[in-house]
Design a protein around this motif. Structure first.
Motif, short mmCIF file in Angstrom:
data_model
loop_
_atom_site.label_atom_id
_atom_site.label_comp_id
_atom_site.label_asym_id
_atom_site.label_seq_id
_atom_site.Cartn_x
_atom_site.Cartn_y
_atom_site.Cartn_z
N ALA A 118 -17.19 -30.02 -17.86
CA ALA A 118 -17.65 -29.65 -16.52
C ALA A 118 -19.15 -29.89 -16.41
O ALA A 118 -19.91 -29.60 -17.34
N PHE A 119 -19.58 -30.41 -15.25
CA PHE A 119 -20.99 -30.58 -14.97
C PHE A 119 -21.47 -29.36 -14.19
O PHE A 119 -20.86 -28.98 -13.19
N GLY A 128 -26.14 -30.32 -16.22
CA GLY A 128 -25.82 -30.50 -17.62
C GLY A 128 -24.31 -30.52 -17.80
O GLY A 128 -23.57 -30.10 -16.90
N LEU A 129 -23.89 -30.99 -18.94
CA LEU A 129 -22.46 -31.07 -19.25
C LEU A 129 -22.06 -29.97 -20.21
O LEU A 129 -22.71 -29.78 -21.25
N VAL A 130 -20.99 -29.26 -19.84
CA VAL A 130 -20.33 -28.35 -20.78
C VAL A 130 -19.12 -29.14 -21.27
O VAL A 130 -18.15 -29.31 -20.53
N GLU A 134 -16.72 -26.79 -25.63
CA GLU A 134 -17.66 -25.69 -25.43
C GLU A 134 -17.28 -24.80 -24.25
O GLU A 134 -18.04 -23.92 -23.87
N LEU A 135 -16.12 -25.03 -23.66
CA LEU A 135 -15.73 -24.28 -22.46
C LEU A 135 -15.28 -22.86 -22.75
O LEU A 135 -15.41 -21.99 -21.91
N ARG A 166 -30.13 -36.25 -20.73
CA ARG A 166 -28.87 -35.52 -20.80
C ARG A 166 -29.10 -34.11 -21.29
O ARG A 166 -29.91 -33.86 -22.18
N ILE A 167 -28.34 -33.18 -20.70
CA ILE A 167 -28.42 -31.77 -21.09
C ILE A 167 -27.02 -31.35 -21.53
O ILE A 167 -26.03 -31.58 -20.81
N LEU A 168 -26.94 -30.76 -22.71
CA LEU A 168 -25.66 -30.27 -23.25
C LEU A 168 -25.67 -28.74 -23.15
O LEU A 168 -26.63 -28.09 -23.56
N LEU A 169 -24.57 -28.20 -22.62
CA LEU A 169 -24.45 -26.77 -22.37
C LEU A 169 -23.26 -26.18 -23.10
O LEU A 169 -22.36 -26.91 -23.51
#
Length: 173
Positions: A118-119, A128-130, A134-135, A166-169
């Motif tokens: 999910a963005f 960022g992208l989860v 990582e959900l 890019r951002i990773l969450l």
């Protein structure tokens, strides 16, 4: 007369160097960017170099006749072209975000749920992208089973790649 103008434009082009900051006047606007007159030579500010924010229309950022400060990105003497940037004179909001938010848990809103995760919109300029793994504490096969478009969530900022923007969450924290 035309020969003198060509020679003058060529002189201006030869004097430009990457990294140089100049002033110019927006001479025309196209869908792909704006041309800026620097002493008789028109260089191009591509739409991607107008602003750090998403640009829907070039005319939202500049107008014909406006004086602007620009940075020379590159000069192609063979093609007699110069690429210019307006945004290079402004701080990168992603770098500022990274300094203040890396490793923190912050609020966001789910903008899009896709097969890989999910963005989540974190700031007016970026999301960022989860990733799917990582959900949730348990792996979810379908991202839609955990998040829906519009959900307000708290996410941890676990990685920021400034080069790839890019951002990773994570929701796991």
């Amino acid at each position: 007369m035309a020969e003198t103008a060509d020679r003058d434009r060529r002189k201006v082009l030869e004097a430009l160097e990457p990294g140089q900051v100049c002033k110019g006047v927006v001479s025309s606007i196209e869908g792909f960017g704006a041309f800026v007159d620097i002493g008789g030579f028109d260089g191009l500010v591509n739409v991607a170099e107008l602003s750090w924010a998403h640009v829907d229309a070039v005319s939202d950022v500049v107008e014909v006749g406006q004086e602007v400060a620009i940075v020379v990105l590159g000069v192609d003497m063979e093609r007699e072209q110069a690429s210019l940037s307006l945004k290079a004179l402004c701080p990168d909001p992603l770098e500022e975000f990274a300094r203040g938010q890396f490793g923190r848990v912050i609020p966001g809103r789910v903008e899009r749920v896709v097969r890989i995760g999910a963005f989540v919109m974190l700031h007016e300029n970026f999301a960022g992208l989860v990733p799917i793994h990582e959900l949730a504490a348990r792996d979810a096969d379908e991202p839609e089973s955990v998040l829906q478009h519009g959900d307000e969530v708290m996410v941890e900022v676990v990685d920021i790649n400034l080069y790839r923007r890019r951002i990773l969450l994570s929701l796991r924290s």
